[in-house]
Design a protein around this motif. Structure first.
Motif, short mmCIF file in Angstrom:
data_model
loop_
_atom_site.label_atom_id
_atom_site.label_comp_id
_atom_site.label_asym_id
_atom_site.label_seq_id
_atom_site.Cartn_x
_atom_site.Cartn_y
_atom_site.Cartn_z
N TYR A 24 0.83 -1.21 0.00
CA TYR A 24 0.00 0.00 0.00
C TYR A 24 0.87 1.26 0.00
CZ TYR A 24 -3.31 3.52 1.56
OH TYR A 24 -4.08 4.66 1.67
N GLN A 25 1.91 1.28 0.82
CA GLN A 25 2.80 2.45 0.88
C GLN A 25 3.50 2.70 -0.45
OE1 GLN A 25 3.01 4.66 3.42
NE2 GLN A 25 1.38 3.46 4.33
N LYS A 26 3.84 1.61 -1.15
CA LYS A 26 4.58 1.76 -2.41
C LYS A 26 3.68 2.05 -3.61
CE LYS A 26 8.60 -0.95 -1.14
NZ LYS A 26 9.47 -2.08 -1.44
N THR A 27 2.43 1.55 -3.56
CA THR A 27 1.57 1.67 -4.75
C THR A 27 0.30 2.46 -4.53
OG1 THR A 27 0.27 -0.33 -4.29
CG2 THR A 27 2.35 -0.61 -5.52
N GLY A 28 -0.13 2.60 -3.27
CA GLY A 28 -1.41 3.24 -3.00
C GLY A 28 -2.59 2.30 -3.19
N ASN A 29 -2.30 1.03 -3.50
CA ASN A 29 -3.35 0.04 -3.73
C ASN A 29 -3.40 -0.96 -2.58
OD1 ASN A 29 -4.00 1.06 -6.33
ND2 ASN A 29 -2.27 -0.06 -7.18
N ILE A 30 -4.60 -1.43 -2.28
CA ILE A 30 -4.79 -2.45 -1.26
C ILE A 30 -4.90 -3.78 -1.98
CG2 ILE A 30 -6.28 -3.25 0.61
CD1 ILE A 30 -7.08 -0.21 0.91
N GLU A 31 -3.85 -4.56 -1.93
CA GLU A 31 -3.73 -5.80 -2.70
C GLU A 31 -3.78 -7.02 -1.80
OE1 GLU A 31 -3.83 -5.82 -5.89
OE2 GLU A 31 -3.23 -3.79 -6.48
N GLY A 32 -4.96 -7.30 -1.23
CA GLY A 32 -5.11 -8.44 -0.33
C GLY A 32 -4.86 -9.77 -1.01
N SER A 33 -5.41 -9.94 -2.20
CA SER A 33 -5.23 -11.20 -2.93
C SER A 33 -3.76 -11.42 -3.27
CB SER A 33 -6.07 -11.18 -4.20
OG SER A 33 -5.87 -12.33 -4.96
N PHE A 34 -3.13 -10.40 -3.81
CA PHE A 34 -1.72 -10.47 -4.17
C PHE A 34 -0.86 -10.77 -2.94
CE2 PHE A 34 2.41 -8.42 -4.79
CZ PHE A 34 2.81 -9.00 -5.99
N THR A 35 -1.15 -10.09 -1.84
CA THR A 35 -0.40 -10.28 -0.60
C THR A 35 -0.54 -11.71 -0.10
OG1 THR A 35 -0.62 -7.96 0.03
CG2 THR A 35 -0.16 -9.53 1.80
N SER A 36 -1.76 -12.25 -0.13
CA SER A 36 -1.96 -13.62 0.35
C SER A 36 -1.21 -14.62 -0.52
CB SER A 36 -3.45 -13.97 0.42
OG SER A 36 -4.01 -14.18 -0.86
N LYS A 37 -1.15 -14.38 -1.80
CA LYS A 37 -0.43 -15.29 -2.70
C LYS A 37 1.08 -15.21 -2.48
CE LYS A 37 -4.07 -15.47 -6.11
NZ LYS A 37 -5.11 -14.52 -5.79
N LEU A 38 1.59 -14.01 -2.24
CA LEU A 38 3.02 -13.86 -1.93
C LEU A 38 3.35 -14.62 -0.65
CD1 LEU A 38 5.13 -10.70 -2.27
CD2 LEU A 38 5.31 -12.05 -0.21
N LEU A 39 2.52 -14.46 0.38
CA LEU A 39 2.78 -15.15 1.65
C LEU A 39 2.68 -16.66 1.50
CD1 LEU A 39 0.90 -12.82 4.13
CD2 LEU A 39 3.37 -13.14 3.94
N ALA A 40 1.70 -17.12 0.72
CA ALA A 40 1.55 -18.57 0.52
C ALA A 40 2.70 -19.14 -0.29
CB ALA A 40 0.21 -18.87 -0.14
N THR A 41 3.33 -18.33 -1.11
CA THR A 41 4.52 -18.78 -1.84
C THR A 41 5.68 -18.97 -0.87
OG1 THR A 41 3.79 -17.62 -3.83
CG2 THR A 41 6.11 -18.23 -3.72
N ILE A 42 5.80 -18.09 0.10
CA ILE A 42 6.84 -18.20 1.12
C ILE A 42 6.53 -19.34 2.09
CG2 ILE A 42 7.91 -17.01 3.09
CD1 ILE A 42 7.46 -14.37 1.52
#
Length: 79
Positions: A24-42
């Motif tokens: 959000y700080q970098k893009t101004g967008n709230i990316e819940g889906s993207f965030t969950s996928k990044l975390l699930a990849t880790i």
């Protein structure tokens, strides 16, 4: 940005809130889906969610100010 966050956090245990807020700080967008996928990849034990998952479990991100929407997304992910 995805690869930057992924490379930095690989092998650690970042929280949904931490990553969501950084995006959000970098893009101004709230990316819940993207965030969950990044975390699930880790960490494959973490859930993935998107609009369809939320709909199927009867949850919805409140359409309010961005700050409230951000807070609500973190709360919903915790559920």
């Amino acid at each position: 940005m995805f690869y930057e966050i992924f490379a930095r956090e690989k092998g650690s245990t970042p929280s949904f809130a931490m990553i969501l807020n950084e995006i959000y700080q970098k893009t101004g967008n709230i990316e819940g889906s993207f965030t969950s996928k990044l975390l699930a990849t880790i960490n494959p034990n973490l859930p993935i969610w998107d609009q369809y998952v939320l709909k199927n479990i009867g949850l919805k991100v409140k359409e309010t100010s961005k700050e409230e929407k951000l807070k609500n997304a973190v709360e919903l992910y915790g559920k």
